[in-house]
Design a protein around this motif. Structure first.
Motif, PDB file in Angstrom:
ATOM      1  N   ARG A   1       0.647  -1.247  -0.044  1.00  0.00           N
ATOM      2  CA  ARG A   1      -0.142  -0.088   0.076  1.00  0.00           C
ATOM      3  C   ARG A   1       0.882   1.300   0.081  1.00  0.00           C
ATOM      4  O   ARG A   1       0.654   2.273  -0.593  1.00  0.00           O
ATOM      5  CB  ARG A   1      -0.953  -0.094   1.080  1.00  0.00           C
TER       6      ARG A   1
ATOM      7  N   ARG B   1      -4.914   6.472  -4.887  1.00  0.00           N
ATOM      8  CA  ARG B   1      -5.776   5.369  -4.270  1.00  0.00           C
ATOM      9  C   ARG B   1      -5.844   4.167  -5.076  1.00  0.00           C
ATOM     10  O   ARG B   1      -5.635   2.875  -4.709  1.00  0.00           O
ATOM     11  CB  ARG B   1      -6.927   6.057  -3.785  1.00  0.00           C
TER      12      ARG B   1
ATOM     13  N   ALA C   1      -4.326   0.419  -4.321  1.00  0.00           N
ATOM     14  CA  ALA C   1      -5.096  -0.744  -4.353  1.00  0.00           C
ATOM     15  C   ALA C   1      -4.704  -2.088  -5.293  1.00  0.00           C
ATOM     16  O   ALA C   1      -4.712  -2.987  -4.840  1.00  0.00           O
ATOM     17  CB  ALA C   1      -6.420  -0.290  -4.702  1.00  0.00           C
TER      18      ALA C   1
ATOM     19  N   LYS D   1     -10.804  -8.991   0.009  1.00  0.00           N
ATOM     20  CA  LYS D   1     -10.982  -7.456   0.560  1.00  0.00           C
ATOM     21  C   LYS D   1     -10.073  -6.502  -0.404  1.00  0.00           C
ATOM     22  O   LYS D   1     -10.671  -5.574  -0.596  1.00  0.00           O
ATOM     23  CB  LYS D   1     -10.391  -7.626   1.806  1.00  0.00           C
TER      24      LYS D   1
ATOM     25  N   ASP E   1     -11.984  -6.021  -3.784  1.00  0.00           N
ATOM     26  CA  ASP E   1     -12.936  -4.889  -3.401  1.00  0.00           C
ATOM     27  C   ASP E   1     -12.447  -3.742  -3.101  1.00  0.00           C
ATOM     28  O   ASP E   1     -13.165  -2.537  -3.889  1.00  0.00           O
ATOM     29  CB  ASP E   1     -13.668  -5.349  -2.209  1.00  0.00           C
ATOM     30  N   ARG E   2     -11.422  -3.386  -2.565  1.00  0.00           N
ATOM     31  CA  ARG E   2     -11.014  -1.952  -2.298  1.00  0.00           C
ATOM     32  C   ARG E   2     -10.534  -1.383  -3.554  1.00  0.00           C
ATOM     33  O   ARG E   2     -11.027  -0.364  -3.919  1.00  0.00           O
ATOM     34  CB  ARG E   2      -9.641  -2.081  -1.370  1.00  0.00           C
TER      35      ARG E   2
ATOM     36  N   ARG F   1     -13.866  -0.484  -5.410  1.00  0.00           N
ATOM     37  CA  ARG F   1     -14.398   0.717  -5.253  1.00  0.00           C
ATOM     38  C   ARG F   1     -13.870   2.030  -5.371  1.00  0.00           C
ATOM     39  O   ARG F   1     -14.291   2.897  -5.768  1.00  0.00           O
ATOM     40  CB  ARG F   1     -14.679   0.533  -3.543  1.00  0.00           C
ATOM     41  N   SER F   2     -12.535   1.820  -5.358  1.00  0.00           N
ATOM     42  CA  SER F   2     -11.543   3.085  -5.823  1.00  0.00           C
ATOM     43  C   SER F   2     -11.953   3.309  -7.452  1.00  0.00           C
ATOM     44  O   SER F   2     -12.108   4.619  -7.664  1.00  0.00           O
ATOM     45  CB  SER F   2     -10.180   2.679  -5.729  1.00  0.00           C
TER      46      SER F   2
END
Length: 584
Positions: free
Chosen positions: A159, A309, A313, A338, A341-342, A345-346
């Motif tokens: 990250r 972001r 991700a 997870k 999914d991040r 969503r980004s």
């Protein structure tokens, strides 16, 4: 002079290569974490020594990508220096100067990147050390199992990515500025190109005795730059010419200072200006959408944040995938789901931002455009898509000796040049034919001031006519013979013409009038010896009338420059009437 948009893009290609290098480094460090060596260290000294063992392999990652770095730097330098120089030539006259500057700019960027490379290796080791130390602390304290700490360490490493220290206090060693590697590289490349382009501008003005400059402007300028953007200045102190006052350039813009014109993160530039000529920029430009500049700036900053972001991700997904492939288990599967999914969503947030911003436009003009290259995190495309045009290698055989300022740039033999033709709104066969005709024409005119002209069927790309078999009689001019014109008029689908500009200038006043006056010409392509590619479609006959009227208004005051400014005025006020594209 480069436009603010050109300066914004100038470092993207090289930054994309470094994003791939960062991903490769992180993959190797994650593999090391998964081997268990880091978590088996019992103290920070042992862990620090372990981090140092990665030095060699991290340097090897950079060396494996050396060719890609060098190619991206050279292509970037040639593309943007030639564009800057072409604008200066159009404004002030003279011969192209950019070919003589390329090697020095490439070398300058290479020296900067060598320093970045060393800092990148150190940054990668610091990131590994920080992630490992946090995991060890959690395990030793009994707060986490080894597997859970490992998942967390990988997530942290991916990250946060690799940062490099940009500024550090020499006396105290305190880090004052730290940037992500792609951000730092993008800024360094952009700065070097902007400064060398400005140096070429100043040298041209000195040779030609031009003492006035015009500074560019953009609607989303930072507040402290708005007082001097989009205005004209004098290089020789306050001056008055023909009743117009020109303030001193240096004191007005703080040129060269960190906070002034062409300072840190500044996208403004400047170019030669002759008193009485039409202006290309204004002090308070409006965004085409009708939104205030402050609002556009705020939206652009939100887009930059989402781009970061998305990159984070993507790296996190890659790390979670490595952990799951190595360890398996329900926890690993959940962590991967997870991370994915991040990322989704980004990316959804980015789509939403752009849709909402463009919906707020008061004129229908878009406010934001998605920029895929800014979202790459080691997933930069490395090959052309299936079904794309064929890339001839080389397109033009370069002479090994006797090269001069009019020699065709080696950039025409790159995939990037080939791909520029794919941006034309024409059938694939026609795009391929134009690419091949560009090779014929540039091969015939390499190193000379002569021009040649060809026409292909607008639908099929079949050759219709060309004048390559006729010895040129005039420099920087060309035309079809009567027999060629008859062939063109007999082509039912119309034609697309293509010719070269030895000086690598934009399509000319005469190019546009010719295209507008002849129904048979569906579009015109102009290729510069510097690797530039222009596409123009001017199907409205009234364009020719407007250009002629504009020229007649300006010819007495501007003389030879009247054609250039008549065309510029048309593009400023009647852009919807003409399809005008610089593809490279």
């Amino acid at each position: 002079m480069l436009s603010p948009d050109e300066l914004e893009r100038a470092g993207d290609m090289v930054a994309g290569v470094y994003a791939g290098i960062e991903a490769e480094m992180l993959d190797r460090l994650v593999a090391s974490l998964l081997e268990g060596d880091a978590l088996s260290s019992h103290d920070m000294t042992a862990l620090a020594l372990l981090a140092q063992t990665h030095d060699r392999e991290l340097r090897q990652v950079i060396e494996r990508n050396r060719g890609a770095i060098d190619a991206a730097v050279r292509e970037t330098v040639e593309l943007y220096l030639s564009a800057s120089d072409a604008d200066d030539v159009a404004r002030a006259g003279g011969e192209p100067a950019w070919p003589a500057q390329v090697s020095a700019t490439v070398e300058g960027i290479a020296l900067i990147l060598e320093r970045d490379n060393l800092k990148m290796v150190e940054g990668a080791k610091r990131a590994f050390l920080a992630a490992s130390a946090e995991a060890i602390t959690q395990v030793n304290a009994g707060a986490m199992t080894s597997d859970r700490a490992l998942h967390r360490a990988v997530r942290k490493l991916e990250r946060e990515g690799v940062s490099i220290i940009t500024y550090q206090n020499r006396e105290t060693g305190t880090v004052t500025v730290e940037n992500k590697v792609d951000v730092a590289v993008r800024r360094h490349v952009r700065t070097q190109i902007a400064q060398d382009g400005a140096r070429m501008t100043m040298e041209r003005m000195g040779r030609l005795g031009v003492t006035l400059v015009e500074v560019s402007s953009h609607c989303d300028s930072r507040p402290e730059h708005r007082s001097w953007q989009g205005r004209c200045y004098s290089l020789v102190g306050d001056a008055e010419v023909g009743g117009t006052r020109y303030p001193d350039f240096y004191s007005s813009t703080q040129y060269g200072s960190v906070s002034g014109l062409m300072g840190a993160n500044c996208r403004h530039s400047f170019g030669p200006y002759r008193h009485g000529a039409p202006r290309a920029y204004e002090p308070d430009p409006k965004h085409p959408s009708g939104l205030p500049g402050e609002e556009v700036y705020r939206l652009e900053q939100r887009q930059r944040a989402l781009e970061r972001r998305i990159r984070e991700a993507k790296r996190e997904v890659r790390g979670a995938q490595q952990v799951y492939e190595k360890l398996g288990g329900a926890e690993g599967h959940a962590a991967l789901a997870k991370a994915k999914d991040r990322l989704k969503r980004s990316q959804a947030a980015m789509r939403g931002l752009i849709a909402d911003a463009n919906a707020a436009s008061k004129t229908g003009a878009p406010v934001l455009h998605r920029k895929p290259s800014r979202e790459w995190a080691g997933d930069m495309p490395k090959a052309a898509k299936t079904g794309s045009m064929r890339h001839a290698e080389p397109l033009v055989k370069m002479a090994k000796a006797g090269r001069n300022s009019l020699s065709v740039s080696p950039v025409v033999n790159t995939k990037g040049y080939h791909d520029a033709f794919e941006g034309m709104p024409l059938p694939k066969a026609t795009r391929q034919a134009l690419y091949e005709q560009a090779g014929r024409i540039l091969s015939a005119t390499d190193g000379t001031e002569f021009e040649h002209l060809a026409a292909v069927d607008a639908r099929t790309g079949a050759p219709v006519a060309d004048n390559l078999d006729a010895p040129p009689t005039r420099e920087r001019a060309t035309g079809f013979r009567e027999s060629d014109i008859k062939k063109i008029r007999g082509c039912a689908d119309g034609v697309v013409t293509i010719h070269n500009h030895p000086g690598s200038t934009q399509p000319s006043y005469r190019d546009v009038i010719t295209a507008a006056e002849n129904d048979e010409i569906k579009a015109s392509v102009i290729v510069g010896h510097d690797g530039s590619v222009w596409y123009v479609a001017a199907g409205d006959p009234s364009i020719a009338d407007r250009l002629t009227a504009g020229y007649n208004e300006l010819k007495d005051s501007l003389g030879d420059m009247a054609e250039h400014y008549a065309l510029r005025n048309l593009l400023d006020k009647g852009r919807k009437m003409i399809d005008w594209r610089k593809l490279r």
